[in-house]
Scaffold this motif. Structure first.
Motif, PDB file in Angstrom:
ATOM      1  N   CYS A 249       0.844  -1.196   0.000  1.00  0.00           N
ATOM      2  CA  CYS A 249       0.000   0.000   0.000  1.00  0.00           C
ATOM      3  C   CYS A 249       0.881   1.249   0.000  1.00  0.00           C
ATOM      4  O   CYS A 249       1.768   1.383   0.836  1.00  0.00           O
ATOM      5  CB  CYS A 249      -0.903   0.014   1.239  1.00  0.00           C
TER       6      CYS A 249
ATOM      7  N   CYS B 239      -5.929  -2.768   0.650  1.00  0.00           N
ATOM      8  CA  CYS B 239      -5.230  -2.538   1.917  1.00  0.00           C
ATOM      9  C   CYS B 239      -6.228  -2.713   3.063  1.00  0.00           C
ATOM     10  O   CYS B 239      -7.324  -2.173   3.032  1.00  0.00           O
ATOM     11  CB  CYS B 239      -4.647  -1.130   1.956  1.00  0.00           C
TER      12      CYS B 239
ATOM     13  N   THR C  36      -7.229   1.140   0.263  1.00  0.00           N
ATOM     14  CA  THR C  36      -6.696   1.431  -1.078  1.00  0.00           C
ATOM     15  C   THR C  36      -6.672   0.134  -1.884  1.00  0.00           C
ATOM     16  O   THR C  36      -6.362  -0.921  -1.351  1.00  0.00           O
ATOM     17  CB  THR C  36      -5.261   1.997  -0.970  1.00  0.00           C
TER      18      THR C  36
ATOM     19  N   CYS D  36      -6.407   1.116   5.024  1.00  0.00           N
ATOM     20  CA  CYS D  36      -6.983   2.308   4.402  1.00  0.00           C
ATOM     21  C   CYS D  36      -7.867   2.014   3.204  1.00  0.00           C
ATOM     22  O   CYS D  36      -8.360   2.913   2.551  1.00  0.00           O
ATOM     23  CB  CYS D  36      -5.883   3.308   4.036  1.00  0.00           C
TER      24      CYS D  36
ATOM     25  N   LYS E 267       0.222   4.211   0.822  1.00  0.00           N
ATOM     26  CA  LYS E 267       0.028   5.099   1.980  1.00  0.00           C
ATOM     27  C   LYS E 267       0.577   4.487   3.265  1.00  0.00           C
ATOM     28  O   LYS E 267       1.267   5.126   4.037  1.00  0.00           O
ATOM     29  CB  LYS E 267      -1.469   5.397   2.189  1.00  0.00           C
ATOM     30  N   CYS E 268       0.250   3.205   3.506  1.00  0.00           N
ATOM     31  CA  CYS E 268       0.613   2.573   4.772  1.00  0.00           C
ATOM     32  C   CYS E 268       1.927   1.795   4.721  1.00  0.00           C
ATOM     33  O   CYS E 268       2.481   1.452   5.774  1.00  0.00           O
ATOM     34  CB  CYS E 268      -0.481   1.619   5.237  1.00  0.00           C
TER      35      CYS E 268
HETATM   36 ZN    ZN Z   1      -3.198   1.431   3.247  1.00  0.00          ZN
END
Ligand code: ZN
Length: 396
Positions: free
Chosen positions: A335, A353, A358, A356, A337-338
């Motif tokens: 992911c 994910c 995604t 989040c 973002k994470c």
């Molecule tokens: Zn994420």
């Protein structure tokens, strides 16, 4: 010694025929054998024999003495022709099917002396061996015969001497299969042949014979031959492939190799005209490892015979023209973002994910090294057909 269509179901084992010219020899002579302790020569020049009656009688007596008529597949035939038939007749017999009727009417037209035994199929090979004109390509085979009292018993031919010969006389081919420990010089049938050495050069074959340690040789002779020439093959599109022919096809692998019962490996190729199965059967041994490494998208040229419908190419060799990149999934995507691995939503459903939500449909893939590379691969010596041209002879 001519080999004809290897895919004919009613053929004898090797679908072979022998032709020789009978003349009064003159000019330069070359020793090509020894029969009944007498040297056999071929001559650069000749004067023609007028009376063929005597020849006919010798041939008839020889067939009656040696042909094994109790065997269903023995359908001998002999033909005496003064004029060589067109090479096209041979070409049809090595690639396609000729009928007995057609050959018989041809022989009558040519006023040939001929005799067919039992179902007379031998007349086809006899006639077509005379029609063979080895202008494009040819090889030789030195055949050594056994003493008559040994016929049918186990042959004594020392494999170590065959290996030694194979390594030192490089113009010979298909002598020994090292990976399958198979002495290809020695036939498997209980025939009078002790061994046969195939090669490019008459003098080398005589030297090769001297290197073979074996039981006593009764007679030997060198034949000119179409063996190892690929003359049975026809370059075609898939749609034009016919049963009982041998073919060269270019195509893309469209169905991945699968090993079926008996250890045979089957895959499919396609071109713009259609699709066809290709098979590496169990007797082709380690060649199957090559075939198993093929993947959908590989571009190949396949060489082989086709039996009955449904058409399957019985592979003799392949040329790998282009290998498709093989990508394998190594991990689920991370992911952005994470920074954690996403979870799969199920086969071909993409990834998500857990934290989040995604989404992504692209896993982390890695290019995998292929075992095979571009170029030729052939079946091992132990599975080689008489007519198949070994890679050792492919010089272009
Ligand atoms: Zn994420």
């Amino acid at each position: 010694m001519v080999r004809l269509n290897p895919n004919i179901p009613w053929k004898t084992r090797g679908n072979g025929a022998i032709c020789f010219k009978v003349e009064k020899g003159k000019g330069k002579k070359t020793k090509i054998g020894k029969i009944n302790n007498k040297d056999v020569f071929c001559y650069s020049d000749f004067s023609e024999i007028k009376n063929t009656d005597e020849i006919e009688k010798i041939i008839e007596d020889t067939i009656n003495e040696f042909a094994w008529f109790e065997d269903d597949n023995t359908n001998s035939g002999f033909v005496l022709l003064k004029k060589q038939p067109d090479h096209k007749l041979y070409d049809k017999a090595v690639k396609d099917i000729l009928t007995i009727d057609k050959i018989k009417s041809f022989l009558k037209e040519e006023k040939a002396v001929f005799k067919g035994y039992k179902n007379c199929r031998g007349l086809i090979g006899a006639t077509c061996s005379i029609a063979w004109n080895p202008t494009k390509d040819k090889t030789f085979e030195l055949i050594a015969y056994r003493k008559k009292d040994k016929w049918g018993s186990k042959r004594a031919v020392e494999p170590e001497s065959v290996k030694k010969m194979d390594e030192s006389i490089i113009s010979t081919f298909d002598n020994f299969d090292y990976s399958n420990n198979h002495n290809r010089l020695v036939p498997s049938s209980p025939c009078p042949i002790l061994f046969g050495i195939r090669g490019e050069n008459v003098d080398d074959l005589v030297d090769a014979k001297k290197m073979i340690k074996s039981e006593e040789i009764d007679s030997w002779i060198i034949f000119e031959s179409n063996q190892g020439t690929d003359e049975h093959l026809q370059r075609k599109k898939i749609i034009d492939v016919k049963s009982f022919e041998s073919t060269i096809l270019e195509g893309i692998v469209c169905k991945e190799p699968k090993t079926i019962q008996g250890g045979h490996v089957i895959f499919k190729i396609k071109d713009e005209t259609g699709e066809i199965d290709c098979a590496a059967y169990e007797p082709t041994k380690e060649f199957r490892h090559v075939v198993r490494d093929l993947i959908v998208g590989d571009l190949l040229v396949v060489y082989g015979g086709v039996r009955k419908k449904p058409s399957t190419v019985n592979l003799e060799k392949i040329y790998v023209k282009n290998l498709k990149e093989k990508n394998v999934k190594v991990e689920n995507p991370i992911c952005p973002k994470c920074g954690k691995h996403m979870k799969s939503k199920g086969e071909n459903q993409g990834f998500k994910c857990v934290r989040c939500k995604t989404k992504s449909d692209k896993p982390i893939i890695e290019k995998q090294e292929r075992m095979i590379h571009t170029g030729f691969y052939e079946v091992p010596v132990c599975a080689r057909r008489h007519l198949a041209k070994p890679l050792k002879r492919m010089h272009d």
